[in-house]
Design a protein around this motif. Structure first.
Motif, short mmCIF file in Angstrom:
data_model
loop_
_atom_site.label_atom_id
_atom_site.label_comp_id
_atom_site.label_asym_id
_atom_site.label_seq_id
_atom_site.Cartn_x
_atom_site.Cartn_y
_atom_site.Cartn_z
N LEU A 83 6.55 -8.95 -14.79
CA LEU A 83 7.42 -7.81 -14.49
C LEU A 83 8.73 -8.27 -13.88
CD1 LEU A 83 6.34 -4.43 -13.02
CD2 LEU A 83 8.26 -5.61 -11.98
N LEU A 84 8.66 -9.20 -12.95
CA LEU A 84 9.85 -9.72 -12.30
C LEU A 84 10.71 -10.53 -13.27
CD1 LEU A 84 8.22 -10.81 -8.93
CD2 LEU A 84 9.73 -8.84 -9.29
N PHE A 85 10.07 -11.15 -14.26
CA PHE A 85 10.81 -11.88 -15.28
C PHE A 85 11.69 -10.92 -16.09
CE2 PHE A 85 11.26 -13.80 -19.49
CZ PHE A 85 11.63 -15.10 -19.18
N GLY A 86 11.10 -9.80 -16.52
CA GLY A 86 11.90 -8.81 -17.23
C GLY A 86 12.97 -8.21 -16.36
N TYR A 87 12.65 -7.98 -15.09
CA TYR A 87 13.63 -7.43 -14.16
C TYR A 87 14.81 -8.40 -14.01
CZ TYR A 87 15.08 -4.55 -10.17
OH TYR A 87 15.77 -3.70 -9.34
N GLY A 88 14.50 -9.68 -13.89
CA GLY A 88 15.56 -10.67 -13.72
C GLY A 88 16.45 -10.80 -14.93
N ALA A 89 15.89 -10.61 -16.14
CA ALA A 89 16.71 -10.69 -17.35
C ALA A 89 17.80 -9.62 -17.35
CB ALA A 89 15.82 -10.55 -18.58
N VAL A 90 17.46 -8.43 -16.88
CA VAL A 90 18.45 -7.36 -16.81
C VAL A 90 19.47 -7.66 -15.71
CG1 VAL A 90 18.80 -4.90 -16.37
CG2 VAL A 90 16.86 -5.66 -17.72
N GLN A 91 19.01 -8.19 -14.59
CA GLN A 91 19.94 -8.55 -13.51
C GLN A 91 20.96 -9.57 -13.99
OE1 GLN A 91 17.04 -9.73 -10.44
NE2 GLN A 91 17.93 -8.16 -9.13
N LEU A 92 20.51 -10.58 -14.74
CA LEU A 92 21.43 -11.59 -15.25
C LEU A 92 22.43 -10.97 -16.21
CD1 LEU A 92 22.37 -14.50 -15.66
CD2 LEU A 92 20.58 -14.75 -17.39
N MET A 93 21.95 -10.12 -17.12
CA MET A 93 22.86 -9.49 -18.07
C MET A 93 23.88 -8.63 -17.35
SD MET A 93 21.98 -6.87 -21.22
CE MET A 93 21.58 -5.52 -20.11
N ARG A 94 23.44 -7.86 -16.37
CA ARG A 94 24.36 -6.99 -15.64
C ARG A 94 25.43 -7.81 -14.92
NH1 ARG A 94 20.82 -4.44 -12.24
NH2 ARG A 94 20.43 -2.81 -13.78
N ARG A 95 25.03 -8.90 -14.29
CA ARG A 95 25.98 -9.72 -13.54
C ARG A 95 26.99 -10.38 -14.48
NH1 ARG A 95 25.82 -15.24 -11.68
NH2 ARG A 95 27.28 -15.51 -9.96
N GLN A 96 26.53 -10.87 -15.62
CA GLN A 96 27.43 -11.51 -16.57
C GLN A 96 28.43 -10.51 -17.16
OE1 GLN A 96 27.54 -14.90 -17.76
NE2 GLN A 96 26.41 -15.23 -15.86
N LEU A 97 27.95 -9.31 -17.49
CA LEU A 97 28.86 -8.30 -18.03
C LEU A 97 29.89 -7.88 -16.99
CD1 LEU A 97 26.33 -6.06 -20.02
CD2 LEU A 97 27.99 -7.69 -20.95
N ALA A 98 29.45 -7.77 -15.73
CA ALA A 98 30.38 -7.39 -14.67
C ALA A 98 31.43 -8.47 -14.42
CB ALA A 98 29.61 -7.11 -13.38
N SER A 99 31.13 -9.71 -14.80
CA SER A 99 32.08 -10.81 -14.59
C SER A 99 33.04 -10.97 -15.76
CB SER A 99 31.31 -12.12 -14.39
OG SER A 99 30.49 -12.04 -13.25
N GLY A 100 32.96 -10.08 -16.75
CA GLY A 100 33.91 -10.10 -17.83
C GLY A 100 33.42 -10.70 -19.13
N HIS A 101 32.19 -11.15 -19.20
CA HIS A 101 31.66 -11.70 -20.43
C HIS A 101 31.25 -10.57 -21.37
CE1 HIS A 101 31.48 -15.28 -17.95
NE2 HIS A 101 31.20 -16.00 -19.02
N ASP A 102 31.41 -10.80 -22.69
CA ASP A 102 30.95 -9.79 -23.62
C ASP A 102 29.46 -9.97 -23.89
OD1 ASP A 102 30.55 -11.80 -25.62
OD2 ASP A 102 32.64 -11.62 -26.23
N LEU A 103 28.87 -8.96 -24.54
CA LEU A 103 27.43 -8.94 -24.73
C LEU A 103 26.96 -10.12 -25.56
CD1 LEU A 103 24.81 -7.42 -24.20
CD2 LEU A 103 25.26 -6.07 -26.25
N ARG A 104 27.73 -10.55 -26.55
CA ARG A 104 27.32 -11.67 -27.39
C ARG A 104 27.24 -12.96 -26.58
NH1 ARG A 104 30.77 -11.72 -32.86
NH2 ARG A 104 29.26 -13.39 -33.27
N ALA A 105 28.19 -13.15 -25.69
CA ALA A 105 28.17 -14.35 -24.84
C ALA A 105 26.97 -14.32 -23.89
CB ALA A 105 29.47 -14.46 -24.05
N VAL A 106 26.66 -13.14 -23.38
CA VAL A 106 25.51 -13.01 -22.49
C VAL A 106 24.22 -13.32 -23.23
CG1 VAL A 106 24.21 -11.43 -21.03
CG2 VAL A 106 26.70 -11.34 -21.03
#
Length: 394
Positions: A83-106
Motif C-alpha cells: 500500500l505504501l509503495f503505491g502511495y509513494g508512486a503518486v507522491q513522486l509523480m506529484r512532486r515531479q509535476l510540481a517541479s515543472g516536469h511533464d508527465l512523459r518525463a515523470v
C-alpha cells in the motif's frame, strides 16, 4: 528579488526531511519489524513443517510464538508495505509535476526506478533470500504506471478484482508443504551448499511471483487511491476516515488470523479443506489488517505523536531508510542462520528465532537513527537514486 521567498527543491534532489510526510515513514519503519518476524521462521531447521512453514512438535514457547506471529504478523505487514509503495508512486509523480516536469518525463523516471528496484530485488534473491519482495514490487510498478491517471472508479474496481483473484493462490502459501520430500516452502534454506541454494532460490521465484503478485497489486492500487486524497499527507483532515478504518481493520485482522494461528500452533488439528479455508480467510483479513494499521499510523501522525519522542523519531528514520534496513535484515539472517553460513537455525525454535529477528530489526533502527543524526541517507536509497536519475544528486 524577494530573498524571503522559499527556495524550491530541485526535482532530482531528495525530498527535505521537513517536507516528507510523517505517517508513511512511521509505518514503514515499524512494519519492518513485522517483516523481520515473518521471515525469521524460514531459517528454522526442523524435521517437519506445518501451516505457514511453522515447525511441528515445537516447545510451548515456540507454539505460543507461532500462534501470535501467524495471527498478528504473517500476511499483515507485507500488504501494508505494498500500500505504501503505491502511495509513494503518486507522491513522486506529484512532486515531479510540481517541479515543472511533464508527465512523459515523470513516467520515464518512474520506469527507471522500477527497473532498478527489480534489479536490486533479483540481486537480493540470488545472493541472499528466496522470499524477496523487491523484484515483485519493481515489476508490479510498471503495471502501476498504467493506473496512476485512471479514474477512481476504475482504480477501485481493479483493486477489487485483483483482491478476488489474489486470495485463492495466496492461500496456498499458508498450507503445509506438499510432498513427502518437501519440508519447507523455502527449500534453499535447508541446504548447506551455497550454490545449490542459489539455484533453488532462482527456480522457486517464478512460483513466488504467481502466488504473491496479485496480493501485492491490490493494496498498491488502494495506496494510489489514498494518495490522491493525501490521506497520509494530511491525516488530521482525514481523521474520521482513519479512525473508522483502524477500528474495523485491526480487529478483523486479528479475528481472521486466529483460525490459521491455532492450526499453525498445533492447537487445532484441522483437515486439508479447513486449513485452506482458514488460510484464505487469513489472507483476506490480512488486507483489512494492513489498512487498519496504516490508518493507525496516520492517526499517530495526526496527533503529532511521531515528532515528540526519540522512539518515534527512530521509527521515522528507519522508514526513510527502509530499503537499506530490509536488505540488512537478510544479510544478518543469512550470516547467522543459513545452513551454509552460521548455521544457527539448527539450534533455535520459532520463539528464539523471533527474538533474534526483533534484535536484528532493533539494530537497524539504531543504525538508521544514527544515520539520521549524521544527515546521511541509507546506502541502498542513495544508490537507487543515483541509478534512477543517472547522475549524483544532492
Amino acid at each position: 528579488m524577494n530573498e524571503t521567498a522559499p527556495r524550491r527543491t530541485p526535482a532530482d534532489a531528495p525530498t527535505p526531511e521537513k517536507e516528507r510526510s510523517l505517517a508513511p515513514d512511521l509505518a514503514r519503519g515499524t512494519a519492518l519489524l513485522g517483516i523481520a518476524l515473518a521471515n525469521s521462521v524460514y531459517y528454522v531447521n526442523a524435521p517437519e513443517y506445518g501451516a505457514r512453514s511453522r515447525p511441528l512438535d515445537g516447545s510451548w514457547p515456540d507454539r505460543a510464538a507461532d500462534l501470535l506471529l501467524v495471527t498478528l504478523v504473517d500476511a499483515r505487514w507485507l500488504p501494508l508495505f505494498a500500500l505504501l509503495f503505491g502511495y509513494g508512486a503518486v507522491q513522486l509523480m506529484r512532486r515531479q509535476l510540481a517541479s515543472g516536469h511533464d508527465l512523459r518525463a515523470v513516467r520515464r523516471l518512474q520506469r527507471r526506478r522500477f527497473g532498478w528496484l527489480t534489479a536490486f530485488g533479483l540481486a537480493h534473491l540470488l545472493l541472499l533470500f528466496g522470499g524477496d519482495i523487491l523484484a515483485i514490487y519493481g515489476i508490479l510498478g510498471f503495471g502501476l504506471l498504467l493506473t496512476l491517471r485512471a479514474p477512481d472508479r476504475s482504480l477501485l474496481a481493479w483493486a477489487g478484482a485483483a483482491l478476488a483473484a489474489a486470495v485463492p493462490p495466496a492461500a496456498l502459501v499458508g498450507m503445509p508443504p506438499f510432498g513427502t520430500d518437501v519440508r519447507s516452502s523455502v527449500p534453499s534454506l535447508l541446504t548447506g551448499d551455497p550454490w545449490e541454494a542459489l539455484v533453488l532460490r532462482a527456480a522457486a521465484w517464478p512460483l513466488d511471483v504467481v502466488l504473491l503478485a496479485l496480493s501485492a497489486f491490490a493494496p498498491m492500487l488502494l495506496g494510489v487511491w489514498a494518495a490522491r486524497r493525501r490521506v497520509l499527507d494530511d491525516p488530521a483532515r482525514h481523521r474520521r476516515l482513519l479512525r473508522r478504518t483502524a477500528l474495523v481493520g485491526l480487529p478483523a485482522g486479528v479475528a481472521g488470523g486466529l483460525p490459521l494461528g491455532l492450526i499453525a500452533a498445533g492447537l487445532w488439528n484441522a483437515g486439508v479443506a479447513a486449513t485452506y479455508l482458514a488460510s484464505a480467510l487469513h489472507v483476506l483479513t490480512g488486507f483489512a489488517a494492513a489498512l487498519g494499521a496504516g490508518a493507525a499510523f496516520g492517526l499517530a501522525a495526526a496527533g503529532r505523536a511521531g515528532r515528540g519522542g526519540p522512539v518515534a523519531r527512530a521509527m521515522v528514520a528507519t522508514g526513510r531508510r527502509s530499503l537499506s534496513c530490509y536488505l540488512a535484515q537478510s544479510v544478518v539472517f543469512v550470516a547467522l542462520f543459513a545452513p551454509y553460513a552460521g548455521g544457527l537455525g539448527d539450534d533455535l525454535g520459532t520463539a528464539a528465532m523471533a527474538a533474534a529477528a526483533a534484535l536484528t530489526w532493533l539494530a537497524t533502527v539504531l543504525a538508521a537513527a544514527m544515520a539520521a543524526r549524521a544527515g546521511r541517507r541509507g546506502p541502498a536509497e542513495a544508490l537507487l537514486r543515483r541509478l534512477a536519475y543517472g547522475r549524483r544528486t544532492a
